[in-house]
Design a protein around this motif. Sequence first.
Motif, PDB file in Angstrom:
ATOM      1  N   LYS A 158     -41.562  -7.078  35.877  1.00  0.00           N
ATOM      2  CA  LYS A 158     -40.378  -6.587  35.966  1.00  0.00           C
ATOM      3  C   LYS A 158     -40.068  -5.345  36.847  1.00  0.00           C
ATOM      4  N   ALA A 159     -41.003  -5.036  37.489  1.00  0.00           N
ATOM      5  CA  ALA A 159     -40.761  -3.919  38.534  1.00  0.00           C
ATOM      6  C   ALA A 159     -39.619  -4.252  39.393  1.00  0.00           C
ATOM      7  N   LEU A 160     -38.602  -3.474  39.515  1.00  0.00           N
ATOM      8  CA  LEU A 160     -37.577  -3.490  40.743  1.00  0.00           C
ATOM      9  C   LEU A 160     -38.249  -3.212  42.107  1.00  0.00           C
ATOM     10  N   ILE A 161     -37.986  -4.060  43.054  1.00  0.00           N
ATOM     11  CA  ILE A 161     -38.572  -3.882  44.342  1.00  0.00           C
ATOM     12  C   ILE A 161     -37.430  -4.638  45.240  1.00  0.00           C
ATOM     13  N   GLY A 162     -37.211  -3.833  46.327  1.00  0.00           N
ATOM     14  CA  GLY A 162     -36.368  -4.060  47.443  1.00  0.00           C
ATOM     15  C   GLY A 162     -36.280  -3.105  48.184  1.00  0.00           C
ATOM     16  N   PHE A 163     -35.172  -3.299  49.397  1.00  0.00           N
ATOM     17  CA  PHE A 163     -34.571  -2.437  50.503  1.00  0.00           C
ATOM     18  C   PHE A 163     -33.554  -1.846  49.971  1.00  0.00           C
ATOM     19  N   ALA A 164     -32.286  -2.444  50.013  1.00  0.00           N
ATOM     20  CA  ALA A 164     -31.157  -2.097  49.780  1.00  0.00           C
ATOM     21  C   ALA A 164     -30.723  -2.343  48.375  1.00  0.00           C
ATOM     22  N   GLY A 165     -29.615  -1.597  47.778  1.00  0.00           N
ATOM     23  CA  GLY A 165     -29.213  -1.809  46.498  1.00  0.00           C
ATOM     24  C   GLY A 165     -28.477  -3.096  46.250  1.00  0.00           C
ATOM     25  N   ARG A 166     -28.505  -3.616  45.085  1.00  0.00           N
ATOM     26  CA  ARG A 166     -27.827  -4.961  44.881  1.00  0.00           C
ATOM     27  C   ARG A 166     -26.387  -4.787  45.154  1.00  0.00           C
ATOM     28  N   ARG A 167     -25.657  -3.800  44.749  1.00  0.00           N
ATOM     29  CA  ARG A 167     -24.288  -3.865  45.028  1.00  0.00           C
ATOM     30  C   ARG A 167     -23.940  -4.008  46.634  1.00  0.00           C
ATOM     31  N   ILE A 168     -24.539  -3.122  47.386  1.00  0.00           N
ATOM     32  CA  ILE A 168     -24.452  -3.255  48.857  1.00  0.00           C
ATOM     33  C   ILE A 168     -24.682  -4.516  49.344  1.00  0.00           C
ATOM     34  N   ILE A 169     -25.896  -5.275  48.884  1.00  0.00           N
ATOM     35  CA  ILE A 169     -25.994  -6.613  49.272  1.00  0.00           C
ATOM     36  C   ILE A 169     -25.057  -7.703  48.988  1.00  0.00           C
ATOM     37  N   GLU A 170     -24.391  -7.562  47.938  1.00  0.00           N
ATOM     38  CA  GLU A 170     -23.417  -8.436  47.354  1.00  0.00           C
ATOM     39  C   GLU A 170     -22.356  -8.088  47.967  1.00  0.00           C
ATOM     40  N   GLN A 171     -21.856  -7.054  48.420  1.00  0.00           N
ATOM     41  CA  GLN A 171     -20.675  -6.670  49.133  1.00  0.00           C
ATOM     42  C   GLN A 171     -20.833  -7.131  50.570  1.00  0.00           C
ATOM     43  N   THR A 172     -21.877  -7.105  51.282  1.00  0.00           N
ATOM     44  CA  THR A 172     -22.190  -7.626  52.428  1.00  0.00           C
ATOM     45  C   THR A 172     -22.061  -9.045  52.699  1.00  0.00           C
ATOM     46  N   ILE A 173     -22.822  -9.653  51.817  1.00  0.00           N
ATOM     47  CA  ILE A 173     -22.736 -11.129  52.041  1.00  0.00           C
ATOM     48  C   ILE A 173     -21.853 -11.840  51.209  1.00  0.00           C
ATOM     49  N   ARG A 174     -20.803 -11.154  50.440  1.00  0.00           N
ATOM     50  CA  ARG A 174     -19.865 -11.792  49.600  1.00  0.00           C
ATOM     51  C   ARG A 174     -20.395 -12.716  48.751  1.00  0.00           C
ATOM     52  N   GLN A 175     -21.395 -12.535  48.206  1.00  0.00           N
ATOM     53  CA  GLN A 175     -21.999 -13.462  47.078  1.00  0.00           C
ATOM     54  C   GLN A 175     -22.423 -12.949  46.060  1.00  0.00           C
ATOM     55  N   GLU A 176     -22.490 -13.574  44.849  1.00  0.00           N
ATOM     56  CA  GLU A 176     -23.101 -12.824  43.722  1.00  0.00           C
ATOM     57  C   GLU A 176     -24.600 -13.141  43.680  1.00  0.00           C
ATOM     58  N   LEU A 177     -25.376 -12.126  43.114  1.00  0.00           N
ATOM     59  CA  LEU A 177     -27.029 -12.328  43.355  1.00  0.00           C
ATOM     60  C   LEU A 177     -27.635 -12.850  41.981  1.00  0.00           C
ATOM     61  N   PRO A 178     -28.385 -13.566  42.125  1.00  0.00           N
ATOM     62  CA  PRO A 178     -29.183 -14.220  40.666  1.00  0.00           C
ATOM     63  C   PRO A 178     -29.750 -12.843  39.732  1.00  0.00           C
ATOM     64  N   GLU A 179     -29.548 -12.942  38.623  1.00  0.00           N
ATOM     65  CA  GLU A 179     -29.632 -11.960  37.658  1.00  0.00           C
ATOM     66  C   GLU A 179     -31.088 -11.291  37.845  1.00  0.00           C
ATOM     67  N   ASP A 180     -32.116 -12.114  38.174  1.00  0.00           N
ATOM     68  CA  ASP A 180     -33.280 -11.462  38.389  1.00  0.00           C
ATOM     69  C   ASP A 180     -33.918 -11.223  39.583  1.00  0.00           C
ATOM     70  N   PHE A 181     -32.742 -11.178  40.607  1.00  0.00           N
ATOM     71  CA  PHE A 181     -32.722 -10.616  41.904  1.00  0.00           C
ATOM     72  C   PHE A 181     -33.432  -9.177  41.941  1.00  0.00           C
ATOM     73  N   GLN A 182     -34.454  -9.192  43.017  1.00  0.00           N
ATOM     74  CA  GLN A 182     -35.268  -8.004  43.196  1.00  0.00           C
ATOM     75  C   GLN A 182     -36.330  -7.555  42.106  1.00  0.00           C
ATOM     76  N   THR A 183     -36.574  -8.496  41.459  1.00  0.00           N
ATOM     77  CA  THR A 183     -37.615  -8.232  40.310  1.00  0.00           C
ATOM     78  C   THR A 183     -39.092  -8.768  40.954  1.00  0.00           C
ATOM     79  N   ALA A 184     -39.922  -8.296  40.445  1.00  0.00           N
ATOM     80  CA  ALA A 184     -41.385  -8.684  40.745  1.00  0.00           C
ATOM     81  C   ALA A 184     -41.554 -10.029  40.578  1.00  0.00           C
ATOM     82  N   GLU A 185     -41.044 -10.740  39.350  1.00  0.00           N
ATOM     83  CA  GLU A 185     -40.962 -12.355  39.289  1.00  0.00           C
ATOM     84  C   GLU A 185     -40.271 -13.097  40.310  1.00  0.00           C
ATOM     85  N   PHE A 186     -39.069 -12.570  40.498  1.00  0.00           N
ATOM     86  CA  PHE A 186     -38.280 -13.086  41.594  1.00  0.00           C
ATOM     87  C   PHE A 186     -39.114 -13.297  43.048  1.00  0.00           C
ATOM     88  N   LEU A 187     -39.598 -12.084  43.549  1.00  0.00           N
ATOM     89  CA  LEU A 187     -40.308 -12.007  44.663  1.00  0.00           C
ATOM     90  C   LEU A 187     -41.552 -12.980  44.463  1.00  0.00           C
TER      91      LEU A 187
END
Length: 287
Positions: free
Chosen positions: A224-253
């Motif tokens: 369940k570690a949070l791993i990523g570069f930019a924040g979830r909100r910034i990515i969603e605003q940039t690509i104009r899409q809603e990200l999966p609930e488990d996005f940027q978790t260790a399990e997702f990666l």
Amino acid sequence: MLKDFLKKKRKYATIPSERAKQEVPEGLMTKCPSCRTIMYTKELKKNLLVCHSCGFHHRMTAPERIASLMDEGSFVETNKDMLSKNPLEFPTYEKKLESDRKKTELNEAIVTGYGTINGLPTVMAVMDARFRMGSMGSVVGEKITRAVEDAIEKGIPFILFSASGGARMQEGVLSLMQMAKTSAALQKLNRQGGLFISIMTHPTTGGVSASFASLGDYNFAEPKALIGFAGRRIIEQTIRQELPEDFQTAEFLLKHGQLDRVIPRNEMKETLTTILDIHQGGETNGD
């Protein structure tokens, strides 16, 4: 009469909150932020700060993590006295550094050194999120670089536990330069046939995730570690899409091929022992 009786009952049935606080020593109990289970802190620490009920991994300090992995009495800390300066004369930065030193009893957001894990020698670096949220300043980058150089000189593997909010804004471009410096040091380790094991813990973000944390011969993470570069909100605003609930978790990666394995904390020492034993006296295939 009845009203007076009820008032008396209420008076003796109620325990003042201040008295209740005095009866329960501070730090005796810990509430799990995931399942809300209340447990004895002592028992939680015995279980490597992993919740007995839901398996939630509480944050570990650098000294706690080193103690949980390295053979007792084997760890020798290096470059302990290195201190950050204030090259940009950022307001209040020096006061914040001093405050964190007192709070954590560390001089910086990372502890480096060498020792053995079940008798197998290794150089280890462990970041501590309590100090400036584990942000990567010039001293953090320098200590990692020197630790890598120690691994090259001694001819032993290098293990790094990341826990960071990213680059340290108070040091500006000097902080960003650490991404290149640490990556270059790891490339040198790779060319020498050295082994680098990277373990990402909660959280590993920003410039740390975009540089040395993702460059391991083995890239692992805690559950369940949070791993990523930019924040979830910034990515969603940039690509104009809603990200999966488990996005940027260790399990997702792991599912998307960016990790080799997600390792529960109580399996970490055994896993590292196995890998170190496999590579004992050998070399990786450096490019």
